[in-house]
Enzyme design. Structure first.
Site, mmCIF file in Angstrom:
data_model
loop_
_atom_site.group_PDB
_atom_site.id
_atom_site.type_symbol
_atom_site.label_atom_id
_atom_site.label_comp_id
_atom_site.label_asym_id
_atom_site.label_seq_id
_atom_site.Cartn_x
_atom_site.Cartn_y
_atom_site.Cartn_z
ATOM 1 N N GLN A 1 34.682 34.999 41.502
ATOM 2 C CA GLN A 1 35.847 35.233 42.379
ATOM 3 C C GLN A 1 35.932 34.209 43.502
ATOM 4 O O GLN A 1 36.975 34.095 44.156
ATOM 5 C CB GLN A 1 35.822 36.653 42.955
ATOM 6 C CG GLN A 1 35.985 37.733 41.875
ATOM 7 C CD GLN A 1 35.977 39.127 42.464
ATOM 8 O OE1 GLN A 1 34.924 39.731 42.595
ATOM 9 N NE2 GLN A 1 37.136 39.622 42.859
ATOM 10 N N HIS B 1 32.609 47.324 37.030
ATOM 11 C CA HIS B 1 33.757 46.469 37.377
ATOM 12 C C HIS B 1 33.275 45.032 37.633
ATOM 13 O O HIS B 1 33.856 44.066 37.116
ATOM 14 C CB HIS B 1 34.449 47.049 38.619
ATOM 15 C CG HIS B 1 35.542 46.199 39.188
ATOM 16 N ND1 HIS B 1 36.853 46.610 39.257
ATOM 17 C CD2 HIS B 1 35.529 44.955 39.752
ATOM 18 C CE1 HIS B 1 37.593 45.656 39.802
ATOM 19 N NE2 HIS B 1 36.801 44.644 40.127
ATOM 20 N N GLU B 2 32.208 44.893 38.428
ATOM 21 C CA GLU B 2 31.719 43.551 38.783
ATOM 22 C C GLU B 2 31.082 42.851 37.584
ATOM 23 O O GLU B 2 31.228 41.632 37.422
ATOM 24 C CB GLU B 2 30.721 43.641 39.941
ATOM 25 C CG GLU B 2 31.282 44.235 41.238
ATOM 26 C CD GLU B 2 32.560 43.576 41.717
ATOM 27 O OE1 GLU B 2 32.757 42.384 41.443
ATOM 28 O OE2 GLU B 2 33.379 44.266 42.349
ATOM 29 N N GLY C 1 32.816 45.046 46.598
ATOM 30 C CA GLY C 1 32.084 44.326 45.557
ATOM 31 C C GLY C 1 32.722 42.975 45.314
ATOM 32 O O GLY C 1 33.943 42.836 45.458
ATOM 33 N N CYS D 1 40.918 45.251 43.130
ATOM 34 C CA CYS D 1 40.102 44.042 42.990
ATOM 35 C C CYS D 1 40.626 43.006 43.966
ATOM 36 O O CYS D 1 41.840 42.818 44.087
ATOM 37 C CB CYS D 1 40.207 43.504 41.563
ATOM 38 S SG CYS D 1 39.254 42.005 41.254
ATOM 39 N N LEU D 2 39.709 42.331 44.651
ATOM 40 C CA LEU D 2 40.126 41.300 45.609
ATOM 41 C C LEU D 2 40.873 40.159 44.920
ATOM 42 O O LEU D 2 41.628 39.441 45.573
ATOM 43 C CB LEU D 2 38.905 40.761 46.362
ATOM 44 C CG LEU D 2 38.304 41.751 47.368
ATOM 45 C CD1 LEU D 2 36.945 41.275 47.854
ATOM 46 C CD2 LEU D 2 39.255 41.950 48.554
ATOM 47 N N HIS E 1 33.527 41.068 35.500
ATOM 48 C CA HIS E 1 33.888 39.733 36.009
ATOM 49 C C HIS E 1 32.973 38.654 35.431
ATOM 50 O O HIS E 1 33.410 37.534 35.170
ATOM 51 C CB HIS E 1 33.747 39.685 37.540
ATOM 52 C CG HIS E 1 34.923 40.227 38.293
ATOM 53 N ND1 HIS E 1 36.186 39.668 38.216
ATOM 54 C CD2 HIS E 1 35.030 41.245 39.170
ATOM 55 C CE1 HIS E 1 37.016 40.344 39.017
ATOM 56 N NE2 HIS E 1 36.338 41.311 39.607
HETATM 57 C C1 QAP Z 1 35.742 46.632 42.888
HETATM 58 O O1 QAP Z 1 36.969 46.051 44.751
HETATM 59 C C2 QAP Z 1 35.886 48.115 42.834
HETATM 60 O O2 QAP Z 1 43.837 45.068 46.445
HETATM 61 C C3 QAP Z 1 35.656 46.089 44.285
HETATM 62 O O3 QAP Z 1 44.499 44.352 48.945
HETATM 63 C C4 QAP Z 1 37.076 48.736 43.163
HETATM 64 O O4 QAP Z 1 36.358 45.527 46.831
HETATM 65 C C5 QAP Z 1 34.839 48.885 42.473
HETATM 66 C C6 QAP Z 1 40.525 45.119 47.961
HETATM 67 C C7 QAP Z 1 37.194 50.110 43.112
HETATM 68 C C8 QAP Z 1 34.946 50.248 42.438
HETATM 69 C C9 QAP Z 1 36.112 50.868 42.763
HETATM 70 C C10 QAP Z 1 41.525 45.218 47.018
HETATM 71 C C11 QAP Z 1 40.866 44.758 49.251
HETATM 72 C C12 QAP Z 1 39.110 45.343 47.626
HETATM 73 C C13 QAP Z 1 42.842 44.973 47.359
HETATM 74 C C14 QAP Z 1 37.248 45.734 46.059
HETATM 75 C C15 QAP Z 1 43.168 44.601 48.656
HETATM 76 C C16 QAP Z 1 42.177 44.498 49.599
HETATM 77 C C17 QAP Z 1 38.673 45.604 46.381
HETATM 78 CO CO CO Z 2 37.130 42.681 40.946
#
Ligand code: QAP
Ligand code: CO
Length: 168
Positions: free
Chosen positions: A51, A136-137, A46, A94-95, A140
């Site tokens: 971001q 979550h999104e 997501g 989270c990215l 943001h």
């Molecule tokens: C949000 O998160 C989310 O730390 C999206 O080193 C997360 O795409 C929604 C990511 C969990 C629901 C459940 C995070 C990639 C990606 C990192 C992501 C990383 C590399 C996170």
């Molecule tokens: Co995020």
């Protein structure tokens, strides 16, 4: 399509409240295409426009597992119409907070309304990972990160960790 840079904490842009989109046109679709490409490249499931530094109420998502067919989803001006009283914990990341994960408790089910890639209004029920991800999104879009749901100590540890990794 183009890859955009993903901003990370403590960039103050991440605290900004994003503005509603006036119309879903080709310019907006180009932004959504860039966001999707950037998310796939990361890779992530997501991504909100802020971001990549764009303060518009736009989200891209793909919850398909590795090896499955891609399932890109686009959300413009999303709203939560209803949220369940029952909640569920999920280990989030989270990215914009790379390499940090912790459990957040959110409503288990939500009903949402948004405009899709074509600008059509969609109403949908979300549960499971979809419910977690859209909440979550949408945080943001209001300048809220998942670490804002944690204790101050954990939040500060998360920011410290990202800063340290960046300096290394
Ligand atoms: C949000 O998160 C989310 O730390 C999206 O080193 C997360 O795409 C929604 C990511 C969990 C629901 C459940 C995070 C990639 C990606 C990192 C992501 C990383 C590399 C996170
Ligand atoms: Co995020």
């Amino acid at each position: 399509m183009a890859l955009r840079e993903i901003i990370t904490v403590p960039n103050p842009l991440l605290k900004q409240v994003s503005a509603p989109v006036e119309r879903v046109d080709d310019d907006l679709r180009a932004l959504m295409d860039d966001m999707l490409e950037t998310m796939y490249d990361a890779p992530g499931i997501g991504l909100a426009a802020i971001q990549i530094g764009v303060a518009k109420r736009v989200i891209v998502m793909d919850l398909a597992r590795e090896g499955e067919e891609k399932q890109p989803r686009f959300f413009v001006n999303p709203e939560i119409l209803w949220a369940s009283d029952d909640t569920a914990p999920y280990e989030e990341g989270c990215l914009s907070v790379p390499e940090f994960y912790d459990e957040v408790e959110r409503p288990a089910n939500v009903k949402l309304r948004y405009l899709n890639y074509q600008g059509e209004t969609v109403e949908e029920d979300a549960e499971g990972l979809y419910a977690v991800c859209i909440q979550h999104e949408m945080d943001h879009l209001n300048g809220v990160l998942f670490i804002d749901h944690l204790s101050r100590l954990k939040r500060e540890q998360a920011v410290k960790k990202v800063k340290k990794a960046r300096a290394a």
